[in-house]
Design a protein around this motif. Structure first.
Motif, PDB file in Angstrom:
ATOM      1  N   ALA A   1       0.845  -1.190   0.000  1.00 24.17           N
ATOM      2  CA  ALA A   1       0.000   0.000   0.000  1.00 24.17           C
ATOM      3  C   ALA A   1       0.881   1.241   0.000  1.00 24.17           C
ATOM      4  O   ALA A   1       1.628   1.489   0.949  1.00 24.17           O
ATOM      5  N   ALA A   2       0.800   2.020  -1.061  1.00 22.26           N
ATOM      6  CA  ALA A   2       1.612   3.221  -1.172  1.00 22.26           C
ATOM      7  C   ALA A   2       0.988   4.366  -0.394  1.00 22.26           C
ATOM      8  O   ALA A   2      -0.211   4.621  -0.499  1.00 22.26           O
ATOM      9  N   HIS A   3       1.787   5.029   0.393  1.00 27.10           N
ATOM     10  CA  HIS A   3       1.433   6.217   1.181  1.00 27.10           C
ATOM     11  C   HIS A   3       0.623   5.847   2.418  1.00 27.10           C
ATOM     12  O   HIS A   3       1.120   5.954   3.522  1.00 27.10           O
ATOM     13  N   ALA A   4      -0.656   5.479   2.271  1.00 27.46           N
ATOM     14  CA  ALA A   4      -1.517   5.108   3.404  1.00 27.46           C
ATOM     15  C   ALA A   4      -1.414   6.125   4.538  1.00 27.46           C
ATOM     16  O   ALA A   4      -1.370   5.763   5.718  1.00 27.46           O
ATOM     17  N   THR A   5      -1.397   7.399   4.182  1.00 28.63           N
ATOM     18  CA  THR A   5      -1.176   8.434   5.194  1.00 28.63           C
ATOM     19  C   THR A   5      -2.394   8.670   6.085  1.00 28.63           C
ATOM     20  O   THR A   5      -2.262   9.139   7.211  1.00 28.63           O
ATOM     21  N   LEU A   6      -3.579   8.347   5.582  1.00 29.73           N
ATOM     22  CA  LEU A   6      -4.816   8.641   6.313  1.00 29.73           C
ATOM     23  C   LEU A   6      -5.382   7.345   6.881  1.00 29.73           C
ATOM     24  O   LEU A   6      -6.307   6.748   6.342  1.00 29.73           O
ATOM     25  N   LEU A   7      -4.806   6.896   7.989  1.00 30.53           N
ATOM     26  CA  LEU A   7      -5.198   5.631   8.595  1.00 30.53           C
ATOM     27  C   LEU A   7      -5.873   5.849   9.944  1.00 30.53           C
ATOM     28  O   LEU A   7      -5.389   6.630  10.771  1.00 30.53           O
ATOM     29  N   THR A   8      -6.961   5.145  10.162  1.00 30.53           N
ATOM     30  CA  THR A   8      -7.582   5.107  11.476  1.00 30.53           C
ATOM     31  C   THR A   8      -6.908   4.016  12.303  1.00 30.53           C
ATOM     32  O   THR A   8      -6.239   3.128  11.751  1.00 30.53           O
ATOM     33  N   PRO A   9      -7.066   4.051  13.639  1.00 30.00           N
ATOM     34  CA  PRO A   9      -6.514   2.956  14.451  1.00 30.00           C
ATOM     35  C   PRO A   9      -7.022   1.585  14.011  1.00 30.00           C
ATOM     36  O   PRO A   9      -6.263   0.610  14.015  1.00 30.00           O
ATOM     37  N   ALA A  10      -8.280   1.520  13.598  1.00 23.01           N
ATOM     38  CA  ALA A  10      -8.836   0.239  13.144  1.00 23.01           C
ATOM     39  C   ALA A  10      -8.148  -0.228  11.864  1.00 23.01           C
ATOM     40  O   ALA A  10      -7.940  -1.430  11.658  1.00 23.01           O
ATOM     41  N   GLU A  11      -7.789   0.709  10.997  1.00 20.56           N
ATOM     42  CA  GLU A  11      -7.118   0.332   9.752  1.00 20.56           C
ATOM     43  C   GLU A  11      -5.687  -0.127  10.010  1.00 20.56           C
ATOM     44  O   GLU A  11      -5.175  -1.015   9.304  1.00 20.56           O
ATOM     45  N   ILE A  12      -5.024   0.450  11.007  1.00 24.18           N
ATOM     46  CA  ILE A  12      -3.691  -0.033  11.366  1.00 24.18           C
ATOM     47  C   ILE A  12      -3.778  -1.478  11.830  1.00 24.18           C
ATOM     48  O   ILE A  12      -2.964  -2.331  11.444  1.00 24.18           O
ATOM     49  N   ALA A  13      -4.784  -1.774  12.630  1.00 26.43           N
ATOM     50  CA  ALA A  13      -4.979  -3.152  13.079  1.00 26.43           C
ATOM     51  C   ALA A  13      -5.309  -4.065  11.905  1.00 26.43           C
ATOM     52  O   ALA A  13      -4.870  -5.221  11.868  1.00 26.43           O
ATOM     53  N   LEU A  14      -6.062  -3.547  10.952  1.00 27.41           N
ATOM     54  CA  LEU A  14      -6.422  -4.337   9.778  1.00 27.41           C
ATOM     55  C   LEU A  14      -5.178  -4.677   8.954  1.00 27.41           C
ATOM     56  O   LEU A  14      -5.013  -5.815   8.493  1.00 27.41           O
ATOM     57  N   LEU A  15      -4.294  -3.695   8.767  1.00 23.95           N
ATOM     58  CA  LEU A  15      -3.041  -3.949   8.056  1.00 23.95           C
ATOM     59  C   LEU A  15      -2.221  -5.016   8.763  1.00 23.95           C
ATOM     60  O   LEU A  15      -1.677  -5.930   8.126  1.00 23.95           O
TER      61      LEU A  15
ATOM     62  N   TRP B   1       5.991  17.403   0.570  1.00 27.73           N
ATOM     63  CA  TRP B   1       5.948  18.198  -0.654  1.00 27.73           C
ATOM     64  C   TRP B   1       4.562  18.334  -1.251  1.00 27.73           C
ATOM     65  O   TRP B   1       4.268  19.336  -1.896  1.00 27.73           O
ATOM     66  N   LYS B   2       3.683  17.341  -1.063  1.00 23.68           N
ATOM     67  CA  LYS B   2       2.385  17.458  -1.739  1.00 23.68           C
ATOM     68  C   LYS B   2       1.290  16.600  -1.103  1.00 23.68           C
ATOM     69  O   LYS B   2       0.298  16.301  -1.758  1.00 23.68           O
ATOM     70  N   GLY B   3       1.452  16.235   0.148  1.00 25.82           N
ATOM     71  CA  GLY B   3       0.482  15.329   0.750  1.00 25.82           C
ATOM     72  C   GLY B   3      -0.513  16.016   1.661  1.00 25.82           C
ATOM     73  O   GLY B   3      -0.427  17.212   1.941  1.00 25.82           O
ATOM     74  N   ASN B   4      -1.486  15.238   2.127  1.00 23.82           N
ATOM     75  CA  ASN B   4      -2.459  15.716   3.098  1.00 23.82           C
ATOM     76  C   ASN B   4      -2.050  15.395   4.528  1.00 23.82           C
ATOM     77  O   ASN B   4      -2.551  15.993   5.477  1.00 23.82           O
ATOM     78  N   ALA B   5      -1.176  14.404   4.692  1.00 20.95           N
ATOM     79  CA  ALA B   5      -0.823  13.957   6.036  1.00 20.95           C
ATOM     80  C   ALA B   5       0.468  13.154   5.980  1.00 20.95           C
ATOM     81  O   ALA B   5       1.002  12.877   4.908  1.00 20.95           O
TER      82      ALA B   5
END
Length: 464
Positions: free
Chosen positions: A259-273, A289-293
């Motif tokens: 998964a490239a970047h994955a900057t916008l992760l919830t705690p549940a998504e970290i557990a899912l990964l 340089w150009k991201g949201n997070a």
């Protein structure tokens, strides 16, 4: 140190004897490594190696560190012609800059752009990169040719999108994916991979089937996931789920996913990964340089999520990438909670080498100096003012070292670069050809930017 002995790499076994050798537990003295063919034949204390291989005269490498080559877990090799066009631009520039540029590249352009990027990577200390799939009509073959000629190891993605017009339906996408995996199976430097630009660019069937094909082939599927707010919102409206959740629902989330970047992760998504065994590329310079997070990399590290460091094609200096990885975590996490270590220097060296190799599917092949691994390594000059005296080399490599200290780069047991220059091909001729082709490609591509180049942007501001 003279290059003469290293020129014999690939033609006869060599026992390399550096001042320091970087092992997973840290730097050690009095150790060496036997390079035999394309890989490391043995690694250990020099007296033991000399006893076991009396036929080999140690090759002294005074003042140098022998360390694994860095791994770039996320790159776009055919975007090198555009480089600074994305500077100062808002997010989702792939729609306005990168895709239009790549689609304008013919076979020669794609080859030149990829070889230019490969040279940059090698100069920056990267011996392996994950190429996320070009959108050039020429496809992956010119990229493969360029990487081989440059001497760079590449995990080569082939785009399997079927919901954006790239392929005419799931059948065509899967057929192309199978052919790509078969075409590069067993290649010495090119390791096939599948790619989907973002989850919404592929149908559920293709998301699921590319995951299956990759698992069966021992390859990875590279997908930009949870990178921008706009993409997360589109997924919520279309599927009632965030992009990562959508991949899980359709059966595409597993150990084969990078998964490239994955900057916008919830705690549940970290557990899912973690639970699905998926890997992530942490791209801190791209976030700046150009991201949201910024990816919560320390949280992933603590949760046991696999991840490596990627440039996203921003700048090819592996030492500066490791520095950016630590700095981004300090700014987004450490300062607020008083964490003065933020993973320590060793975390970012690990993720830039062995962890990155694991993330891109090459964990059993490269990423560390060990018996049976590919001889992908760097010789780093330690006799520089910035390291005199040296107190904590892992931290110093992350915060102080830079690519100018790289004396030699070897990939697959062969010397590829010496003091920043290729040893067996003409980099100056490449630069000349790439500069001309790059200017022509950018001029004809339908690129849309929010801002002009910086000098014009400044002049407009002054006029107002």
């Amino acid at each position: 140190m003279h290059r003469t002995a290293l020129d014999r790499l690939g033609t006869e076994p060599l026992l390399l004897a550096p001042d320091l050798l970087l092992l997973p537990g840290g730097p050690v003295r009095g150790h060496g490594a036997v390079v035999d063919g394309t890989g490391f034949g043995a690694v250990g204390p020099l007296p033991a190696l000399s006893r076991d291989r009396p036929d080999l005269e140690p090759v002294p490498l005074p003042g140098h560190l022998l360390m694994p080559g860095f791994v770039d877990a996320h790159h776009h090799l055919t975007q090198s012609f555009g480089s600074s066009l994305a500077y100062g631009e808002p997010s989702e520039i792939f729609r306005r800059v990168w895709e239009p540029l790549e689609r304008s590249l013919d076979e020669e352009d794609a080859y030149l752009a990829a070889k230019l990027a490969a040279l940059r990577s090698l100069r920056g200390g990267f011996t392996a990169v994950a190429e996320a799939g070009t959108r050039s009509p020429a496809g992956a073959d010119p990229v493969a040719d360029a990487a081989r000629e440059a001497g760079l190891r590449v995990v080569l993605g082939s785009v399997a999108n079927d919901a954006d017009g790239t392929h005419d339906g799931p059948g065509a996408a899967l057929d192309a994916a199978e052919k790509h995996l078969a075409r590069y199976a067993g290649d010495a430097l090119v390791h096939p991979s599948l790619a989907i630009s973002i989850p919404e660019a592929a149908t559920e069937r293709t998301l699921r089937d590319t995951a299956r094909l990759a698992r069966e082939a021992g390859a990875v599927v590279q997908i930009h996931v949870n990178e921008h707010l706009a993409a997360v919102e589109r997924s919520l409206l279309r599927h009632g789920a965030r992009p990562l959740e959508h991949l899980d629902r359709v059966g595409a989330l597993g150990p084969q996913l990078l998964a490239a970047h994955a900057t916008l992760l919830t705690p549940a998504e970290i557990a899912l990964l973690r639970d699905r065994g998926a890997a992530v590329s942490y791209n801190p310079v791209a976030s700046a340089w150009k991201g949201n997070a910024v990816l919560p990399a320390l949280a992933l590290d603590q949760a046991g999520v696999r991840f490596g460091l990627g440039t996203d094609g921003t700048r090819a200096d592996a030492f500066r990438l490791a520095d950016a990885a630590e700095t981004a975590q300090r700014l987004t996490h450490g300062l607020a909670v008083g964490d003065s270590s933020c993973g320590g220097g060793w975390t970012w060296l690990e993720r830039a080498t062995r962890g990155g190799a694991d993330a891109i599917g090459l964990g059993g092949l490269t990423g560390e100096i060990a018996e049976g691994r590919a001889a992908d390594f760097l010789l780093v000059d330690l006799e520089v003012p910035e390291l005199a005296p040296s107190w904590d080399l892992p931290w110093e490599l992350v915060r102080t070292a830079d690519r100018d200290q790289i004396t030699a780069v070897a990939v697959g047991g062969r010397l590829r670069l010496w003091r920043g220059r290729p040893v067996d091909w003409d980099d100056r001729a490449l630069l000349e050809r790439a500069a001309a082709a790059g200017r022509a490609a950018v001029e004809r591509a339908p690129i849309t930017r929010a801002h002009p180049v910086s000098t014009e942007h400044r002049a407009r501001g002054a006029a107002r």
